[in-house]
Scaffold this motif. Sequence first.
Motif, short mmCIF file in Angstrom:
data_model
loop_
_atom_site.label_atom_id
_atom_site.label_comp_id
_atom_site.label_asym_id
_atom_site.label_seq_id
_atom_site.Cartn_x
_atom_site.Cartn_y
_atom_site.Cartn_z
N LEU A 191 -9.29 -5.08 -11.48
CA LEU A 191 -8.77 -6.44 -11.57
C LEU A 191 -7.29 -6.47 -11.22
O LEU A 191 -6.82 -7.38 -10.51
N ARG A 192 -6.55 -5.49 -11.71
CA ARG A 192 -5.11 -5.43 -11.39
C ARG A 192 -4.90 -5.29 -9.89
O ARG A 192 -4.09 -6.02 -9.29
N GLN A 193 -5.62 -4.38 -9.26
CA GLN A 193 -5.45 -4.15 -7.83
C GLN A 193 -5.93 -5.34 -7.00
O GLN A 193 -5.35 -5.64 -5.95
N ALA A 194 -6.97 -6.03 -7.48
CA ALA A 194 -7.46 -7.20 -6.75
C ALA A 194 -6.40 -8.29 -6.70
O ALA A 194 -6.37 -9.10 -5.76
N GLN A 195 -5.52 -8.32 -7.69
CA GLN A 195 -4.46 -9.33 -7.71
C GLN A 195 -3.17 -8.83 -7.07
O GLN A 195 -2.17 -9.56 -7.07
N GLY A 196 -3.17 -7.61 -6.55
CA GLY A 196 -1.98 -7.08 -5.92
C GLY A 196 -0.88 -6.75 -6.90
O GLY A 196 0.30 -6.69 -6.53
N PRO A 234 2.91 -9.74 -3.82
CA PRO A 234 3.99 -9.94 -4.80
C PRO A 234 5.23 -9.17 -4.44
O PRO A 234 5.17 -8.16 -3.74
N ALA A 235 6.36 -9.66 -4.92
CA ALA A 235 7.61 -8.99 -4.63
C ALA A 235 7.62 -7.60 -5.22
O ALA A 235 7.08 -7.36 -6.30
N ARG A 236 8.24 -6.66 -4.50
CA ARG A 236 8.33 -5.31 -5.01
C ARG A 236 9.32 -5.26 -6.16
O ARG A 236 10.31 -5.97 -6.18
N THR A 237 9.02 -4.44 -7.12
CA THR A 237 9.92 -4.27 -8.25
C THR A 237 10.52 -2.90 -8.19
O THR A 237 9.87 -1.90 -8.45
N GLY A 238 11.78 -2.82 -7.82
CA GLY A 238 12.43 -1.51 -7.69
C GLY A 238 11.82 -0.74 -6.55
O GLY A 238 11.64 -1.22 -5.44
N ASP A 239 11.44 0.51 -6.83
CA ASP A 239 10.86 1.36 -5.79
C ASP A 239 9.34 1.34 -5.85
O ASP A 239 8.68 2.16 -5.24
N GLU A 240 8.78 0.39 -6.61
CA GLU A 240 7.33 0.35 -6.76
C GLU A 240 6.69 -0.31 -5.56
O GLU A 240 7.10 -1.37 -5.11
N GLU A 241 5.66 0.31 -5.01
CA GLU A 241 4.91 -0.26 -3.91
C GLU A 241 3.69 -0.98 -4.46
O GLU A 241 3.16 -0.61 -5.50
N PRO A 242 3.20 -2.03 -3.74
CA PRO A 242 1.96 -2.66 -4.16
C PRO A 242 0.86 -1.63 -4.24
O PRO A 242 0.80 -0.70 -3.46
N SER A 243 -0.05 -1.81 -5.19
CA SER A 243 -1.10 -0.82 -5.43
C SER A 243 -2.00 -0.67 -4.22
O SER A 243 -2.54 -1.65 -3.69
N PRO A 244 -2.22 0.56 -3.74
CA PRO A 244 -3.13 0.79 -2.62
C PRO A 244 -4.55 0.77 -3.11
O PRO A 244 -4.81 0.76 -4.32
N PRO A 245 -5.53 0.77 -2.19
CA PRO A 245 -6.93 0.86 -2.61
C PRO A 245 -7.14 2.12 -3.43
O PRO A 245 -6.46 3.11 -3.27
#
Length: 242
Positions: free
Chosen positions: A65-70, A2-13
Amino acid sequence: MPARTGDEEPSPPPRTDGEEPGPPRTGGGKTGPPPRTDGEESDPSPAAHDTSSRMSRIGPRLRELRQAQGLTLTQVAGTARVTKGFLSLAERGKTSVSVPTLLRICDAVGTSIAALFDYPDQDVVRSGIGAPLEMGGIGIEEFLLTPAEEKHVQVMRTVLSPGGGSGGVYALEAETVFAYLVRGSLELTVDGTVRHLGAGDSTTFSARLEHGWINPGEREAEVLWSIAPALPRHVTKLRPRP
Protein backbone atom coordinates in the motif's frame (compact mmCIF):
# COMPACT_ATOMS: atom_id res chain seq x y z
CA MET A 1 5.60 11.77 -7.66
CA PRO A 2 5.84 13.05 -4.08
CA ALA A 3 8.60 15.45 -3.26
CA ARG A 4 11.85 13.85 -2.18
CA THR A 5 12.71 14.19 1.46
CA GLY A 6 16.43 14.68 1.91
CA ASP A 7 18.35 11.94 0.14
CA GLU A 8 15.39 9.57 0.12
CA GLU A 9 14.31 8.27 -3.28
CA PRO A 10 10.72 7.26 -4.07
CA SER A 11 10.22 3.58 -3.29
CA PRO A 12 11.12 1.30 -6.22
CA PRO A 13 9.12 -1.81 -7.10
CA PRO A 14 9.60 -4.62 -4.56
CA ARG A 15 12.77 -6.64 -5.08
CA THR A 16 12.38 -10.32 -5.72
CA ASP A 17 14.56 -11.22 -2.74
CA GLY A 18 12.18 -9.40 -0.39
CA GLU A 19 14.81 -6.93 0.81
CA GLU A 20 14.25 -3.19 1.10
CA PRO A 21 16.98 -1.01 -0.45
CA GLY A 22 19.65 -0.20 2.11
CA PRO A 23 20.59 -2.24 5.15
CA PRO A 24 17.87 -2.09 7.81
CA ARG A 25 18.66 -1.97 11.48
CA THR A 26 18.31 -5.31 13.16
CA GLY A 27 18.25 -4.21 16.75
CA GLY A 28 17.92 -0.46 16.66
CA GLY A 29 20.76 -0.12 19.14
CA LYS A 30 18.38 -0.23 22.09
CA THR A 31 18.58 -3.19 24.41
CA GLY A 32 16.72 -1.73 27.37
CA PRO A 33 13.19 -2.29 28.64
CA PRO A 34 10.17 -3.46 26.62
CA PRO A 35 8.34 -0.94 24.38
CA ARG A 36 7.23 2.22 26.18
CA THR A 37 3.62 2.48 27.25
CA ASP A 38 3.17 6.10 26.19
CA GLY A 39 2.58 5.13 22.55
CA GLU A 40 6.09 6.11 21.38
CA GLU A 41 8.29 3.50 19.76
CA SER A 42 11.60 3.55 17.97
CA ASP A 43 13.28 0.24 17.32
CA PRO A 44 12.22 -3.08 18.82
CA SER A 45 13.79 -4.37 22.02
CA PRO A 46 14.97 -7.99 22.15
CA ALA A 47 11.75 -8.89 23.93
CA ALA A 48 9.83 -7.76 20.87
CA HIS A 49 11.31 -10.50 18.71
CA ASP A 50 8.56 -12.98 19.48
CA THR A 51 7.58 -15.21 16.57
CA SER A 52 3.93 -15.29 17.67
CA SER A 53 3.64 -11.51 17.35
CA ARG A 54 5.44 -10.69 14.12
CA MET A 55 3.88 -8.93 11.15
CA SER A 56 4.17 -11.84 8.73
CA ARG A 57 0.78 -11.26 7.11
CA ILE A 58 -0.01 -7.58 7.27
CA GLY A 59 3.54 -6.24 7.08
CA PRO A 60 3.86 -6.99 3.34
CA ARG A 61 0.34 -5.63 2.78
CA LEU A 62 1.33 -2.34 4.39
CA ARG A 63 4.44 -2.24 2.22
CA GLU A 64 2.41 -2.77 -0.98
CA LEU A 65 0.00 0.00 0.00
CA ARG A 66 2.84 2.39 0.83
CA GLN A 67 4.58 1.75 -2.48
CA ALA A 68 1.32 2.01 -4.44
CA GLN A 69 1.01 5.57 -3.14
CA GLY A 70 4.60 6.45 -3.96
CA LEU A 71 5.41 6.99 -0.27
CA THR A 72 8.93 6.37 0.97
CA LEU A 73 9.97 4.57 4.12
CA THR A 74 11.21 7.90 5.49
CA GLN A 75 7.88 9.63 4.88
CA VAL A 76 5.77 6.94 6.53
CA ALA A 77 8.23 6.40 9.38
CA GLY A 78 8.20 10.13 10.15
CA THR A 79 4.42 10.29 10.24
CA ALA A 80 4.18 7.14 12.38
CA ARG A 81 7.00 8.29 14.69
CA VAL A 82 9.22 5.24 14.19
CA THR A 83 12.64 4.83 12.59
CA LYS A 84 13.00 3.89 8.94
CA GLY A 85 14.90 0.73 9.92
CA PHE A 86 12.14 -0.35 12.28
CA LEU A 87 9.46 0.24 9.62
CA SER A 88 11.45 -1.79 7.09
CA LEU A 89 11.63 -4.71 9.55
CA ALA A 90 7.91 -4.46 10.25
CA GLU A 91 7.00 -4.44 6.56
CA ARG A 92 9.01 -7.62 6.04
CA GLY A 93 7.50 -9.35 9.06
CA LYS A 94 10.81 -9.44 10.89
CA THR A 95 9.74 -7.83 14.16
CA SER A 96 6.86 -7.33 16.56
CA VAL A 97 4.97 -4.04 16.65
CA SER A 98 2.96 -2.63 19.54
CA VAL A 99 -0.74 -2.03 18.97
CA PRO A 100 -0.49 1.80 19.14
CA THR A 101 2.48 1.85 16.76
CA LEU A 102 0.73 -0.41 14.25
CA LEU A 103 -2.33 1.84 14.33
CA ARG A 104 -0.12 4.86 13.60
CA ILE A 105 1.54 3.07 10.67
CA CYS A 106 -1.87 2.15 9.25
CA ASP A 107 -2.98 5.77 9.54
CA ALA A 108 0.21 6.95 7.83
CA VAL A 109 -0.47 4.80 4.76
CA GLY A 110 -4.19 5.59 4.73
CA THR A 111 -5.79 2.34 5.82
CA SER A 112 -7.71 1.03 8.79
CA ILE A 113 -6.26 -1.94 10.62
CA ALA A 114 -9.40 -4.00 9.96
CA ALA A 115 -8.91 -3.66 6.19
CA LEU A 116 -5.78 -5.81 6.56
CA PHE A 117 -7.38 -8.62 8.60
CA ASP A 118 -8.00 -12.15 7.46
CA TYR A 119 -11.54 -13.24 8.37
CA PRO A 120 -13.07 -16.66 9.15
CA ASP A 121 -14.83 -18.12 6.12
CA GLN A 122 -16.70 -20.95 7.88
CA ASP A 123 -20.13 -20.92 9.52
CA VAL A 124 -18.82 -22.57 12.70
CA VAL A 125 -15.46 -21.51 14.11
CA ARG A 126 -14.07 -24.65 15.73
CA SER A 127 -12.30 -24.52 19.13
CA GLY A 128 -11.95 -20.74 19.04
CA ILE A 129 -9.19 -20.86 16.43
CA GLY A 130 -10.74 -18.64 13.76
CA ALA A 131 -8.55 -16.62 11.41
CA PRO A 132 -5.03 -15.76 12.63
CA LEU A 133 -5.08 -12.08 13.54
CA GLU A 134 -2.29 -9.52 13.55
CA MET A 135 -3.28 -6.35 15.37
CA GLY A 136 0.01 -5.62 17.03
CA GLY A 137 1.17 -6.55 20.50
CA ILE A 138 4.08 -8.35 22.11
CA GLY A 139 4.17 -12.04 23.09
CA ILE A 140 0.63 -12.82 21.94
CA GLU A 141 -1.35 -14.95 19.53
CA GLU A 142 -4.72 -13.69 18.31
CA PHE A 143 -7.62 -15.09 16.34
CA LEU A 144 -10.60 -13.34 14.76
CA LEU A 145 -13.84 -15.25 15.41
CA THR A 146 -16.42 -13.19 13.50
CA PRO A 147 -16.82 -13.02 9.69
CA ALA A 148 -16.16 -10.01 7.50
CA GLU A 149 -19.85 -9.40 6.83
CA GLU A 150 -20.63 -9.00 10.55
CA LYS A 151 -20.82 -5.24 11.14
CA HIS A 152 -22.42 -5.01 14.58
CA VAL A 153 -19.81 -6.80 16.68
CA GLN A 154 -16.29 -8.18 16.31
CA VAL A 155 -14.97 -10.92 18.59
CA MET A 156 -11.28 -11.69 19.04
CA ARG A 157 -9.48 -14.32 21.09
CA THR A 158 -6.08 -13.37 22.51
CA VAL A 159 -3.57 -15.72 24.16
CA LEU A 160 -0.84 -13.87 26.08
CA SER A 161 2.48 -15.23 27.23
CA PRO A 162 3.68 -14.01 30.65
CA GLY A 163 4.56 -10.34 30.18
CA GLY A 164 2.79 -10.21 26.83
CA GLY A 165 0.43 -7.38 25.99
CA SER A 166 -0.50 -4.44 23.80
CA GLY A 167 2.82 -2.62 24.23
CA GLY A 168 1.12 0.68 25.00
CA VAL A 169 -2.21 2.48 25.12
CA TYR A 170 -4.47 3.20 22.16
CA ALA A 171 -8.06 3.99 21.19
CA LEU A 172 -10.26 2.35 18.56
CA GLU A 173 -12.76 3.51 15.93
CA ALA A 174 -15.66 1.81 17.72
CA GLU A 175 -17.99 2.48 20.64
CA THR A 176 -17.65 -0.32 23.19
CA VAL A 177 -15.14 -2.96 24.22
CA PHE A 178 -16.14 -5.95 26.37
CA ALA A 179 -13.34 -8.14 27.76
CA TYR A 180 -13.80 -11.56 29.35
CA LEU A 181 -10.79 -13.27 30.91
CA VAL A 182 -10.99 -17.00 30.24
CA ARG A 183 -7.88 -17.95 32.21
CA GLY A 184 -4.81 -16.39 33.80
CA SER A 185 -4.61 -12.76 34.86
CA LEU A 186 -4.86 -9.45 33.03
CA GLU A 187 -3.89 -5.92 33.96
CA LEU A 188 -6.03 -3.56 31.91
CA THR A 189 -5.47 0.21 31.97
CA VAL A 190 -8.44 2.32 30.86
CA ASP A 191 -8.12 6.10 30.77
CA GLY A 192 -5.27 5.93 33.25
CA THR A 193 -7.04 3.63 35.74
CA VAL A 194 -5.85 0.06 36.23
CA ARG A 195 -8.35 -2.80 36.33
CA HIS A 196 -7.12 -6.22 37.52
CA LEU A 197 -8.94 -9.21 36.05
CA GLY A 198 -8.79 -12.83 37.19
CA ALA A 199 -10.20 -15.90 35.44
CA GLY A 200 -13.94 -15.47 34.92
CA ASP A 201 -13.88 -11.68 35.36
CA SER A 202 -15.16 -9.29 32.71
CA THR A 203 -15.24 -5.56 32.12
CA THR A 204 -16.74 -3.06 29.68
CA PHE A 205 -15.44 0.35 28.59
CA SER A 206 -15.56 2.92 25.80
CA ALA A 207 -13.39 1.95 22.82
CA ARG A 208 -12.54 5.62 22.38
CA LEU A 209 -10.74 5.80 25.73
CA GLU A 210 -6.99 5.18 25.76
CA HIS A 211 -6.47 1.62 26.94
CA GLY A 212 -3.70 -0.97 27.11
CA TRP A 213 -3.21 -4.40 28.62
CA ILE A 214 -0.59 -6.86 29.84
CA ASN A 215 -0.39 -10.33 31.36
CA PRO A 216 1.30 -9.71 34.73
CA GLY A 217 1.25 -13.35 35.78
CA GLU A 218 3.66 -16.24 35.39
CA ARG A 219 1.20 -18.34 33.39
CA GLU A 220 -0.43 -17.93 29.99
CA ALA A 221 -3.60 -15.82 29.88
CA GLU A 222 -6.53 -15.93 27.47
CA VAL A 223 -8.97 -13.11 26.74
CA LEU A 224 -12.11 -12.80 24.63
CA TRP A 225 -12.62 -9.28 23.30
CA SER A 226 -15.93 -8.07 21.87
CA ILE A 227 -15.81 -4.77 19.98
CA ALA A 228 -19.02 -3.03 18.92
CA PRO A 229 -19.57 -2.06 16.25
CA ALA A 230 -16.95 -3.95 14.23
CA LEU A 231 -13.83 -1.98 13.35
CA PRO A 232 -14.31 -0.21 9.98
CA ARG A 233 -12.64 -1.70 6.92
CA HIS A 234 -11.77 1.45 5.00
CA VAL A 235 -8.79 2.23 2.81
CA THR A 236 -8.29 5.79 1.64
CA LYS A 237 -8.07 6.43 -2.05
CA LEU A 238 -4.54 6.54 -3.39
CA ARG A 239 -3.17 10.00 -2.83
CA PRO A 240 -2.95 12.00 -6.07
CA ARG A 241 0.54 12.45 -7.43
CA PRO A 242 1.50 16.15 -7.82
